[in-house]
Design an enzyme around this catalytic site. Structure first.
Site, mmCIF file in Angstrom:
data_model
loop_
_atom_site.group_PDB
_atom_site.id
_atom_site.type_symbol
_atom_site.label_atom_id
_atom_site.label_comp_id
_atom_site.label_asym_id
_atom_site.label_seq_id
_atom_site.Cartn_x
_atom_site.Cartn_y
_atom_site.Cartn_z
ATOM 1 N N GLY A 135 17.437 -21.239 -6.126
ATOM 2 C CA GLY A 135 17.218 -22.636 -5.758
ATOM 3 C C GLY A 135 17.094 -23.500 -6.997
ATOM 4 N N GLY A 136 15.859 -23.740 -7.419
ATOM 5 C CA GLY A 136 15.564 -24.666 -8.520
ATOM 6 C C GLY A 136 16.421 -24.468 -9.764
ATOM 7 N N GLU A 157 13.584 -13.409 1.131
ATOM 8 C CA GLU A 157 12.927 -14.487 0.399
ATOM 9 C C GLU A 157 11.448 -14.537 0.760
ATOM 10 O OE1 GLU A 157 15.703 -17.443 -1.325
ATOM 11 O OE2 GLU A 157 15.236 -18.256 0.638
ATOM 12 N N HIS A 163 16.942 -20.364 6.622
ATOM 13 C CA HIS A 163 16.119 -20.492 5.403
ATOM 14 C C HIS A 163 14.687 -20.848 5.815
ATOM 15 C CE1 HIS A 163 14.551 -22.027 1.623
ATOM 16 N NE2 HIS A 163 15.532 -21.394 1.014
ATOM 17 N N SER A 187 12.205 -17.936 -6.971
ATOM 18 C CA SER A 187 11.822 -18.121 -8.380
ATOM 19 C C SER A 187 12.621 -17.249 -9.347
ATOM 20 C CB SER A 187 10.313 -17.889 -8.563
ATOM 21 O OG SER A 187 9.595 -18.836 -7.795
ATOM 22 N N ASN A 204 21.631 -22.568 -4.194
ATOM 23 C CA ASN A 204 21.238 -23.422 -3.069
ATOM 24 C C ASN A 204 20.691 -24.745 -3.613
ATOM 25 O OD1 ASN A 204 20.207 -24.578 -0.777
ATOM 26 N ND2 ASN A 204 18.621 -23.029 -0.425
ATOM 27 N N TRP A 205 21.500 -25.794 -3.474
ATOM 28 C CA TRP A 205 21.093 -27.097 -4.016
ATOM 29 C C TRP A 205 20.116 -27.832 -3.096
ATOM 30 C CZ3 TRP A 205 26.368 -29.579 -6.009
ATOM 31 C CH2 TRP A 205 26.784 -28.873 -7.132
ATOM 32 N N LYS A 206 19.914 -27.333 -1.895
ATOM 33 C CA LYS A 206 19.022 -27.985 -0.918
ATOM 34 C C LYS A 206 19.414 -29.464 -0.768
ATOM 35 C CE LYS A 206 15.714 -24.414 -1.990
ATOM 36 N NZ LYS A 206 14.344 -23.960 -2.129
ATOM 37 N N GLY A 253 10.191 -21.308 -4.658
ATOM 38 C CA GLY A 253 9.846 -22.562 -5.330
ATOM 39 C C GLY A 253 8.494 -22.553 -6.022
HETATM 40 P P1 PGA Z 1 13.770 -21.102 -5.732
HETATM 41 O O1 PGA Z 1 14.352 -21.252 -4.256
HETATM 42 O O2 PGA Z 1 14.769 -20.358 -6.554
HETATM 43 O O3 PGA Z 1 13.586 -22.533 -6.195
HETATM 44 O O4 PGA Z 1 12.476 -20.367 -5.629
HETATM 45 C C1 PGA Z 1 14.964 -20.166 -3.626
HETATM 46 C C2 PGA Z 1 15.392 -20.571 -2.225
HETATM 47 O O5 PGA Z 1 14.694 -21.355 -1.591
HETATM 48 O O6 PGA Z 1 16.430 -20.119 -1.735
#
Ligand code: PGA
Length: 228
Positions: free
Chosen positions: A211-212, A154, A103, A190, A17-19, A160
């Site tokens: 995500g990150g 999640e 999300h 994470s 997920n690149w947001k 994050g």
């Molecule tokens: P993260 O994000 O891996 O940066 O914690 C996960 C997400 O928001 O789907």
């Protein structure tokens, strides 16, 4: 009848997920760099670029026969028509097979309600997209009993923050989710190349939402390499 690619999922799903990150040039650089890495059998990688990049990323992946599926990060609860700023399921389906819905960042920043999320799921399924519906608490599962969706668990404390959830708790929660006719559950929060195995080895976890650690091609390639 539209097919749903996840009905009999055998591979572990890894969703990136690149947001709201990356321009067109940055996305192309990412794709060029990640093509230097080899990926193991047994994983299905889905890229979720922002909607501005669905065309360019899906086109690049197709032309270069890269082993990635494509998803969108959100979908309109309405069909095509006078809904300024929204992207309809029909428009997404031109480029993608999956869509993230509900999300936490949308529930919190855009006040998405359960009603809205259920409308989005219905719209996605109606065009043959597979919804990956994000939930942070068991109560958010209300109305979601469907074999046609994937649920991403999640926890708020893990998104994050660098504080990934205890895998035993993830397993307990995933088992609960599967009791309501959900066949595929993935975990997000994470996840990195060091902890990826702790989650993918859990019997009730079918994949991960990242995500990150998906933003940098090397970090994401390391994570994929350690996945199986
Ligand atoms: P993260 O994000 O891996 O940066 O914690 C996960 C997400 O928001 O789907």
């Amino acid at each position: 009848m539209k097919t749903n690619p996840l009905y009999h999922m055998k591979n572990k799903l890894l969703a990136a997920n690149w947001k709201s990150n990356k321009t067109k040039f940055e996305a192309k650089d990412w794709l060029v760099e990640i093509s230097n890495y080899e990926f193991p059998e047994g994983v299905e990688v889905i890229l979720f670029p922002p909607s501005t990049l669905l065309d360019v990323v899906s086109g690049y992946v197709r032309v270069n026969s890269m082993p990635f599926k494509i998803g969108a990060q959100d979908v309109s609860p309405f069909g095509p028509g006078a809904y300024t700023g929204e992207v309809s399921a029909e428009q997404i389906k031109e480029f993608a097979d999956y869509v993230l819905i509900g999300h936490l960042e949308r529930r919190v920043n855009f006040s998405e309600s359960t009603d809205m999320i259920i409308k989005k799921i219905d719209r996605a399924i109606s065009v043959g997209l597979t919804p990956i519906v994000c939930v942070s608490e068991l109560k958010e599962l209300s109305g979601l009993s469907s074999s046609r969706i994937v649920v991403a668990y999640e926890p708020i404390s893990a998104i994050g923050t660098g504080e990934a959830m205890d895998p035993n708790l993830v397993e307990d929660f995933s088992k609960e989710i599967k009791k309501i006719n959900i066949q595929n559950v993935i975990y997000g929060g994470s996840v990195n190349s060091e902890n990826v195995k702790n989650y993918l080895s859990l019997p009730s976890v079918d994949g991960l939402l990242v995500g990150g650690q998906s933003l940098d091609p090397k970090s994401f390639a390391d994570l994929i390499k350690n996945a199986v």
